[in-house]
Motif scaffolding. Structure first.
Motif, PDB file in Angstrom:
ATOM      1  N   TYR A 274      53.830 -43.329  -5.502  1.00  0.00           N
ATOM      2  CA  TYR A 274      54.692 -42.148  -5.466  1.00  0.00           C
ATOM      3  C   TYR A 274      55.302 -41.955  -4.076  1.00  0.00           C
ATOM      4  O   TYR A 274      56.464 -41.544  -3.945  1.00  0.00           O
ATOM      5  N   LEU A 275      54.525 -42.295  -3.026  1.00  0.00           N
ATOM      6  CA  LEU A 275      55.050 -42.174  -1.666  1.00  0.00           C
ATOM      7  C   LEU A 275      56.242 -43.094  -1.432  1.00  0.00           C
ATOM      8  O   LEU A 275      57.100 -42.806  -0.597  1.00  0.00           O
ATOM      9  N   SER A 276      56.304 -44.194  -2.212  1.00  0.00           N
ATOM     10  CA  SER A 276      57.425 -45.127  -2.014  1.00  0.00           C
ATOM     11  C   SER A 276      58.756 -44.482  -2.354  1.00  0.00           C
ATOM     12  O   SER A 276      59.804 -44.951  -1.896  1.00  0.00           O
TER      13      SER A 276
ATOM     14  N   LEU B 145      54.260 -50.049 -16.018  1.00  0.00           N
ATOM     15  CA  LEU B 145      55.658 -49.748 -16.319  1.00  0.00           C
ATOM     16  C   LEU B 145      56.239 -48.781 -15.301  1.00  0.00           C
ATOM     17  O   LEU B 145      57.384 -48.944 -14.848  1.00  0.00           O
ATOM     18  N   LEU B 146      55.443 -47.779 -14.894  1.00  0.00           N
ATOM     19  CA  LEU B 146      55.911 -46.808 -13.920  1.00  0.00           C
ATOM     20  C   LEU B 146      56.155 -47.470 -12.564  1.00  0.00           C
ATOM     21  O   LEU B 146      57.169 -47.198 -11.899  1.00  0.00           O
TER      22      LEU B 146
ATOM     23  N   GLY C 284      60.607 -36.872 -12.079  1.00  0.00           N
ATOM     24  CA  GLY C 284      60.192 -37.578 -13.291  1.00  0.00           C
ATOM     25  C   GLY C 284      58.856 -38.274 -13.154  1.00  0.00           C
ATOM     26  O   GLY C 284      58.120 -38.409 -14.153  1.00  0.00           O
ATOM     27  N   TYR C 285      58.516 -38.733 -11.935  1.00  0.00           N
ATOM     28  CA  TYR C 285      57.250 -39.459 -11.722  1.00  0.00           C
ATOM     29  C   TYR C 285      56.042 -38.615 -12.154  1.00  0.00           C
ATOM     30  O   TYR C 285      55.248 -39.039 -13.013  1.00  0.00           O
ATOM     31  N   PRO C 286      55.857 -37.398 -11.605  1.00  0.00           N
ATOM     32  CA  PRO C 286      54.698 -36.601 -12.043  1.00  0.00           C
ATOM     33  C   PRO C 286      54.799 -36.143 -13.508  1.00  0.00           C
ATOM     34  O   PRO C 286      53.785 -36.020 -14.186  1.00  0.00           O
ATOM     35  N   LEU C 287      56.053 -35.893 -13.964  1.00  0.00           N
ATOM     36  CA  LEU C 287      56.178 -35.508 -15.371  1.00  0.00           C
ATOM     37  C   LEU C 287      55.747 -36.641 -16.300  1.00  0.00           C
ATOM     38  O   LEU C 287      55.112 -36.409 -17.342  1.00  0.00           O
ATOM     39  N   TYR C 288      56.090 -37.857 -15.952  1.00  0.00           N
ATOM     40  CA  TYR C 288      55.672 -39.024 -16.733  1.00  0.00           C
ATOM     41  C   TYR C 288      54.146 -39.119 -16.762  1.00  0.00           C
ATOM     42  O   TYR C 288      53.540 -39.325 -17.825  1.00  0.00           O
ATOM     43  N   LEU C 289      53.520 -38.960 -15.583  1.00  0.00           N
ATOM     44  CA  LEU C 289      52.066 -39.011 -15.518  1.00  0.00           C
ATOM     45  C   LEU C 289      51.439 -37.894 -16.338  1.00  0.00           C
ATOM     46  O   LEU C 289      50.436 -38.096 -17.037  1.00  0.00           O
TER      47      LEU C 289
ATOM     48  N   VAL D 209      51.475 -38.824 -19.958  1.00  0.00           N
ATOM     49  CA  VAL D 209      50.433 -39.795 -20.290  1.00  0.00           C
ATOM     50  C   VAL D 209      49.080 -39.102 -20.417  1.00  0.00           C
ATOM     51  O   VAL D 209      48.322 -39.337 -21.354  1.00  0.00           O
ATOM     52  N   VAL D 210      48.789 -38.223 -19.442  1.00  0.00           N
ATOM     53  CA  VAL D 210      47.498 -37.522 -19.476  1.00  0.00           C
ATOM     54  C   VAL D 210      47.396 -36.635 -20.722  1.00  0.00           C
ATOM     55  O   VAL D 210      46.357 -36.615 -21.407  1.00  0.00           O
ATOM     56  N   LEU D 211      48.465 -35.899 -21.027  1.00  0.00           N
ATOM     57  CA  LEU D 211      48.446 -35.036 -22.204  1.00  0.00           C
ATOM     58  C   LEU D 211      48.296 -35.840 -23.490  1.00  0.00           C
ATOM     59  O   LEU D 211      47.642 -35.396 -24.445  1.00  0.00           O
TER      60      LEU D 211
END
Length: 837
Positions: free
Chosen positions: A733-735, A786-787, A820-825, A828-830
């Motif tokens: 995510y830092l990238s 994929l992420l 989108g990065y945290p929303l995607y994660l 997945v968690v949900l």
């Protein structure tokens, strides 16, 4: 509708009173529901029942909307969908509970900008998802099935519960070929005229694919010609009269009929009770007369029917009763208690054989209460043998799971009518699924014919439907071919009698002749029966340990006891899933035989094996099974059922060690013993086993299983195995926060994350055996790969946009990626929480 001074005035109490009054005073019932909602507008049952009582579709939609907003029940959602397009209107009883309209806004509303649009889009998305979920994800028009019975009776209530419980599962799985299944319940009040009226109404409405019902023989017989003329298939779960199915190619029965029941009772009286005389005490209704006629015909092959005595207002003429000849009692629960009480207090000690309507715990409880009142324990429950399609101590694994789920949902053990109704429903769904039915209104006649023909095709065991109580198939007259279980009282409940009879399907003509000559096979009418030894079986687990998931083996230490009458071949058992194929019981720790009844206790400690399923890894549940069966005797000769000592214990006690009451049975690190179950099952082949002279009946064995369900201690596992992945997620995510012109570092970080994730995944799954499918945890790792790959692509795109002087586009892409990065994660968690939570 005035209240009595002691009547509670809570929403639940008001709703209960409304239900009691809904048939006689619907307007008063609606008023009571309105009062209940005035006290608690969030009381969902009152909204749902008010929806049933209102007459206007608009008012019904309003009530269903309120009920669904409180509790998103799928059944409520489907009911709303059926009335789609109707503008809701509040019923007059709840008009005062509706908020008044708000004043119009004066002036120009402020613009909310992009955030308002985003919130609206999210709301629309959630609404669509919620509506899709509420409808079970099904797009087809509903398929309707009718249940018709006298709904005031406990057996009929059990029928409806069994059907609704099963339909929840069916519709959650997609219904029938994408069509949700809706249940339409009709109350014929067990009255012939009402039954005819409802049958005509079902024909007139022309909605149902088939009918489950009617509940009694009188009402089923009245409705049968109406369904026959309309060519609507019907299947009764409880009407036993042979005339119901004999007179119609469109009427079937999901349990044994009175002809089969009478054959079993006659053979039981003659062969097991050793009597050359018998008698019948019966109700003067269709069911009672049917039992009287069929039993008299059956028993005359063994001896004399010395009396046929009708019941007059819950009593009988004692002068017509033989004091010692077995009595077949054909009546309902209330009259049976009164008749038994009169017989026993008059000193008549003859054994009593009850029909299936008496095979319930409610009947046993009523007898026990009468014994307490008379202060004579055992007076009414001794020498009592009752036929039933469902013996609770002899349930198979699926049936036991169903019974446990039923009790958890409704707070009481299921009556047998719930099981036979479920079979009636399920066999209809079975013949509809994947058979090319159109489900269109103009093709309903053709679809019904396919349902009827599908049932008729289930004509032998090889072509049977695997129903809840065993293979379901029909005789040429439409009645289910199934054995009749006989239960007797153990003082607190009905349990399987020590000797049972079962249908005998001879493997060859020679075997049949030998059995008849030896007296082991009983010929009665056009069927053959054999005695079956019932072995009360108990397993007390001491310890489970040394689990090896790679080869599916584990060590189990346990006590095993067997109780039976008759010869000792019953204790010659083998463990079919032991690692050592020649594992034997050895010498018993205790061996006691008194009055022909044997008790043997053994201790076994050995490794066993099972096939494990890892699709849910690491959220998987595994079943550690100990499975025994007789070495030589088939299911026709011996059956293993759960001993009453096990039935008397709460399920939580099964998790305590039999060798140390203070210890747990589980000694497997990183696993938790969740539950223990004990059940019997029948296994075998329905094909002829290379015997050219055989009849194709196959060989079946009775097995008994002790099953421990274990679950992984998931939290420590996830902490240990997912912490490195969490660090990779943070680094990747830092990238996204690197300068767009410095594309090399983000690309290197993403590629490194992909390679590291592959290594981590290999380490985590190395503890599993080689499987051909993808386990749950692998999907999570693949989602991150994929992420990470997407982050690499984004880094390259950002650098390209900057180099082509498209800074605005680069900023939009960067913002979208960081959001989108945290929303995607989170998605997945949900997903994992939804599937495995």
């Amino acid at each position: 509708m005035p209240d009595t001074p002691d009547t509670p005035d809570t929403p639940a109490a008001l709703t209960h009173r409304a239900l009691a009054a809904r048939a006689t005073d619907p307007a008063g019932a609606r008023e009571l529901l309105g009062r209940a909602l005035a006290k608690d507008v969030g009381y969902e049952p009152a909204w749902r029942w008010l929806a049933e009582l209102v007459e206007e579709p608009a008012e019904r939609v309003f009530c269903l909307d309120r009920a669904f907003a409180i509790e998103a029940d799928p059944a409520t959602g489907r009911a709303r969908k059926v009335l789609g397009g109707v503008e809701p209107t509040p019923p007059r009883e709840v008009e005062d509970l509706v908020e008044p309209p708000r004043p119009e806004v004066v002036g120009k509303p402020r613009r909310r900008g992009a955030w308002a649009a985003l919130v609206a889009a999210v709301a629309v998305l959630l609404t669509v998802v919620g509506a899709y979920s509420a409808s079970g994800g099904q797009g087809g028009e509903p398929v309707f099935v009718a249940l018709v019975a006298g709904m005031a009776k406990p057996g009929s209530v059990a029928m409806e519960r069994g059907l609704r419980m099963h339909l929840d599962v069916v519709n959650a799985a997609g219904g029938v070929d994408g069509h949700p299944v809706e249940l339409l319940v009709y109350d014929d009040e067990d009255e012939v005229a009402k039954a005819e009226e409802i049958a005509e109404r079902i024909v007139r409405e022309d909605r149902v694919m088939y009918v489950v019902g009617h509940g009694s023989s009188d009402t089923a017989l009245a409705a049968a010609p109406i369904y026959l003329r309309a060519r609507i298939p019907a299947i009764t779960p409880s009407a036993g009269s042979s005339r119901v199915t004999d007179g119609s190619d469109w009427y079937f029965r999901s349990m044994f009929g009175n002809r089969t029941q009478s054959d079993f009772l006659a053979a039981y009286a003659a062969d097991v009770l050793k009597s050359a005389k018998a008698q019948v005490v019966y109700d003067e209704d269709e069911s009672g007369r049917s039992v009287r006629e069929s039993f008299a015909e059956s028993f005359r092959q063994f001896g004399d029917v010395v009396a046929e005595t009708p019941i007059d207002r819950s009593t009988v003429d004692l002068g017509r009763i033989d004091p010692v000849a077995p009595i077949v009692l054909a009546t309902d629960v209330d009259r049976a208690v009164a008749v038994l009480r009169r017989l026993r207090t008059a000193g008549i000690t003859a054994p009593v054989l009850g029909v299936a309507s008496l095979g319930t715990q409610a009947f046993h409880d009523a007898l026990a209460a009468a014994e307490r009142e008379l202060d004579r324990p055992g007076l009414l429950t001794s020498d009592l043998y009752v036929s039933t399609p469902l013996a609770n101590d002899a349930l198979s694994g699926p049936a036991l799971t169903w019974a446990e789920d039923y009790e958890l949902r409704y707070g009481e053990k299921p009556l047998w009518q719930a099981a036979t109704a479920r079979q009636a429903l399920n066999v209809g769904l079975h013949v509809m699924t994947g058979r090319g039915l159109s489900f269109a209104p103009d093709q309903r006649a053709a679809d019904r014919l396919r349902v009827r023909d599908g049932w008729a095709a289930l004509k032998d065991r090889k072509n049977s439907f695997p129903a809840l109580l065993g293979p379901l198939y029909f005789s040429p007259t439409g009645s289910a071919r199934m054995s009749v279980s006989v239960v007797t009282s153990d003082g607190s409940r009905f349990v399987s009698a020590p000797v049972q009879l079962t249908i005998y399907e001879p493997p060859s003509d020679e075997a049949l002749r030998e059995g008849l000559a030896a007296g082991t096979v009983i010929a009665i009418g056009d069927r053959y029966l054999v005695r079956r030894q019932v072995v009360a079986t108990g397993i007390n687990l001491n310890e489970v340990r040394d689990l090896d998931t790679r080869d599916g083996t584990y060590f189990v230490d346990f006590f095993l006891w067997l109780k039976y009458t008759g010869d000792h071949v019953a204790s010659d058992v083998q463990f079919v899933n032991a690692v050592k194929p020649d594992l034997k019981l050895g010498q018993p720790l205790r061996d006691v035989t008194e009055d022909g009844a044997t008790y043997r206790l053994y201790r076994v400690g050995e490794r066993f094996k099972s096939g494990f399923e890892f699709r849910g890894f690491p959220f998987d549940h595994q079943r550690l099974v100990v499975l025994l069966q007789n070495r030589g005797r088939t299911a026709d000769q011996v059956v293993y059922v759960t001993d009453k000592e096990i039935l008397d214990q709460p399920p939580s006690a099964y998790l305590r060690s039999g060798a140390d009451a203070n210890a747990d049975i589980n000694e497997i690190p990183n696993w938790v013993a969740d539950s223990v179950r004990f059940f019997q099952r029948t296994v075998g082949s329905s094909d002829a086993l290379g015997d050219s002279a055989g009849a194709g009946a196959g060989i079946y064995y009775s097995q008994y299983a002790g099953e421990v369900e274990i679950v992984r201690d998931t939290v420590p596992f996830l902490v240990k195995n997912l912490l490195p992945l969490v660090l990779l997620i943070c680094v990747t995510y830092l990238s996204l926060f690197f300068s767009a012109s410095d594309g090399g570092a983000p690309v290197s970080m993403g590629v490194t994350a992909i390679l590291s994730t592959a290594v981590l995944l290999n380490n985590v799954t190395s503890q599993l055996p080689s499987v051909s499918y993808t386990v749950a945890l692998e999907w999570g790792y693949y989602a991150f790969i994929l992420l990470a790959a997407t982050c690499v692509l984004i880094a390259m795109l950002r650098k390209r946009l900057v180099s082509t002087r498209r800074a605005a586009a680069e900023r939009r892409l960067t913002t979208a990626a960081r959001v989108g990065y945290p929303l995607y994660l989170l998605g997945v968690v949900l997903t994992y929480v939804t599937v495995f939570g």
